[in-house]
Design an enzyme around this catalytic site. Structure first.
Site, PDB file in Angstrom:
ATOM      1  CD  GLU A 114      -1.025  -6.420   4.672  1.00 51.49           C
ATOM      2  OE1 GLU A 114      -0.751  -6.808   3.430  1.00 51.49           O
ATOM      3  OE2 GLU A 114      -1.007  -5.030   5.268  1.00 51.49           O
ATOM      4  CG  HIS A 146      -3.356  -3.556   3.093  1.00 53.72           C
ATOM      5  ND1 HIS A 146      -2.465  -3.283   3.728  1.00 53.72           N
ATOM      6  CD2 HIS A 146      -3.972  -2.143   2.574  1.00 53.72           C
ATOM      7  CE1 HIS A 146      -2.504  -1.895   3.888  1.00 53.72           C
ATOM      8  NE2 HIS A 146      -3.414  -1.435   3.179  1.00 53.72           N
ATOM      9  CB  CYS A 205      -1.001   0.006   1.095  1.00 46.15           C
ATOM     10  SG  CYS A 205      -2.402   1.148   0.879  1.00 46.15           S
TER      11      CYS A 205
END
Ligand code: GLN
Length: 564
Positions: A535, A533, A402
């Site tokens: 993750e 994102h 990001c």
């Protein structure tokens, strides 16, 4: 449809002893026995969601598929259960009151006097039931945030009590308590737990199970004591000593047959017990026993709070790195590097020459890979850009998430595409070289100071370009990833960046938004940033392909370094 059951998980004595992991693990051991489960988190804050909270105070803001900004525990649920949850699975005091007030304004209470009790707890019950229905769950685990005795969570306990009253055979209470061992005594004390249970009793709730968190495992004598004084049978007192890996908690619970015990309390029929799924056991062994390390630097700013380094702000990133390292049989050694270190101190007024000496970015040479995670605002930005430049020039694997992608694009623009004043509108509203600019849809919201839940949030599709690192990692042409940002790569500068050699390997399907930027492999082993994102979608049993590709490059980089 099987009769739905509910397990409320509450915390006693102190916070931060693992209620979230306990809730995730309870849901997991039931899931492993073939039960359809879902999990909810209740946060007692007045904030309507977690999106407006500073991560140094509250930890990571976890984003769900539908864009709801939640507490980091939702990430634990998704990771342990290997599932995706929705906004129905999270609520705060603010959210509940907002709904009650909106209902009142819409005459939904048909002229009744709307009261804190029962209308607020009833709204909580309705929300829990809606989450249960959406997941078609046989068992719904609900974690009530905060600690017993706090004023803030009383209305949620009231809702839980009402649910128990209505359906006593299908509601269970689990209390996660803490047993301190004062250094001066060397003896584990049960008294704080006894007091917490009494306080819980004052809300009309009796725990069925006490999870006894402590440094060492609870002995028989202490189990007996808790049993006598807390009115819980001895075999319902579960020892939960500190352990090396959170992923062992479900396996530990099963050593005490917790799923059987819960099944009995709730009259839920369980499938065969196979000691946790094979894959999970393999994963936990691998993650504990990996000796070889891969060294990753996280360059960011939300690390310090007083004298502590707070890594919770990046919880999902840490876990994602761990899973991918584990996939290669390695242990991730993550070090926190404060971006501010690489910035020149401001030059004192009237002084001449450069300012003081910033720490040298050369210290980054000792890492096998560098990550700049998400972030906001100007603090530490120049330090992050210096770190990214170093990673690019020294060909150290770099992964930007990001903000980490936006800053990589700025770095490239400044030092490789002839735009020395490249910046982001976020920090330089008046600049005429905003490589990263506010999204058109965001400008109005910002002008109206409409900040809550208004970023570009949640899952969006992204089309990948063939032959790129990204496409090679995903092995797909369209992916779906979760977002949380207001700014984007400015379309005005795209061709200039492309001509200089930057590849936008992932774009929104209409081609307007740049979602992934990378350098060709011939230029750099791994220099890639994502506007989303990744993750949030990494799971223990399904490491994220981009993190895995990054770790692969980091391992190769370490090997090459050793050879030199
Ligand atoms: N501050 C940037 C934006 O709002 C990046 C956000 C992030 O890293 N989550 O676009």
């Amino acid at each position: 449809m099987k009769h739905p059951s509910y397990i409320f998980v509450v915390g006693g004595v102190i916070s931060g002893v693992g209620k979230g992991i306990t809730s995730s693990s309870i849901a997991k051991i039931l899931q492993d026995r073939g039960v359809r489960v879902t999990a909810l988190k209740i946060d007692p804050y007045v904030n309507v969601d977690a999106g407006t909270m500073n991560p140094t105070e509250h930890g990571e803001v976890f984003v769900l598929d539908d864009g709801y900004e939640t507490d980091q525990d939702m990430g634990n649920y998704e990771r342990f259960l290997n599932t995706s949850l929705s906004s129905r699975n999270y609520m705060t005091t603010g959210r509940v009151y907002q709904a009650v007030i909106a209902n009142e304004r819409a005459l939904k209470y048909k002229g009744a006097c709307v009261q804190v009790v029962p209308h607020v707890p009833l709204e909580v019950v309705a929300r829990i039931e809606a989450a249960q229905r959406e997941a078609n769950a046989e068992v719904t685990v609900i974690e009530i945030g905060g600690t017993i005795g706090e004023y803030e969570n009383i209305l949620f306990l009231e809702a839980a009590r009402m649910m128990k009253l209505r359906d006593p055979d299908h509601v269970a209470f689990v209390m996660v308590s803490y047993l301190p061992t004062p250094g001066s005594l060397g003896e584990m004390k049960t008294k704080p737990t006894q007091h917490s249970v009494r306080t819980l009793n004052a809300s009309g709730i009796q725990p069925d199970i006490v999870i006894a968190r402590s440094t060492l495992a609870l002995d028989e004598k202490r189990k007996q004591k808790i049993s006598y004084f807390c009115n819980v049978s001895e075999d319902h007192v579960i020892a939960a000593p500190d352990i090396k890996s959170i992923y062992d908690v479900p396996l530990n619970f099963e050593r005490e047959n917790l799923s059987d015990k819960l099944g009995k309390i709730l009259h839920v029929k369980l499938g065969a017990k196979n000691g946790g799924t094979k894959q999970w056991v393999q994963f936990t062994n691998k993650i504990k026993n990996a000796k070889d390390t891969v060294k990753i630097a996280m360059v960011g700013k939300y690390f310090e709070t007083g004298a502590f380094v707070l890594s919770d702000a990046y919880l999902s990133v840490i876990e994602a790195v761990k899973y991918s390292a584990c996939a290669y049989g390695k242990r991730a050694e993550i070090e926190w590097v404060n971006a501010g270190e690489f910035e020149k101190p401001a030059r004192p007024r009237g002084a001449s020459g450069a300012g003081g000496n910033p720490a040298s970015v050369a210290r980054l040479l000792r890492y096998d890979g560098i990550i700049v995670p998400g972030g906001f605002g100007s603090r530490g930005v120049e330090g992050k850009i210096a770190a990214i430049r170093f990673a690019r020039e020294k060909k150290i694997p770099y992964f930007g998430l990001c903000y980490g992608m936006q800053l990589a694009v700025i770095e490239f623009a400044r030092h490789a595409a002839g735009m020395p004043s490249a910046t982001t509108r976020e920090n330089n509203p008046k600049s005429d070289c905003c490589i990263i600019d506010i999204m058109e849809t965001q400008r109005e919201k910002m002008d109206k100071q409409d900040f809550g839940g208004t970023m570009r949030l949640g899952t969006y599709p992204c089309t990948l370009m063939r032959g790129t690192i990204a496409q090679g990692a995903y092995r797909k042409s369209t992916i779906h990833e979760r977002h949380r940002h207001r700014y984007e790569v400015n379309p005005k500068f795209i061709s200039q960046l492309e001509v200089a050699g930057l590849i936008f390997s992932g774009k929104s399907p209409d081609g307007t938004l740049m979602e992934i930027a990378e350098l060709p492999k011939s230029e750099h082993p791994f220099f890639l940033g994502t506007q989303f994102h990744p993750e949030f979608l990494a799971r223990p049993l399904q490491p994220h392909p981009l993190f895995t590709e990054f770790i692969k490059a980091a391992i190769a980089h370490a090997k090459a370094k050793r050879k030199k």
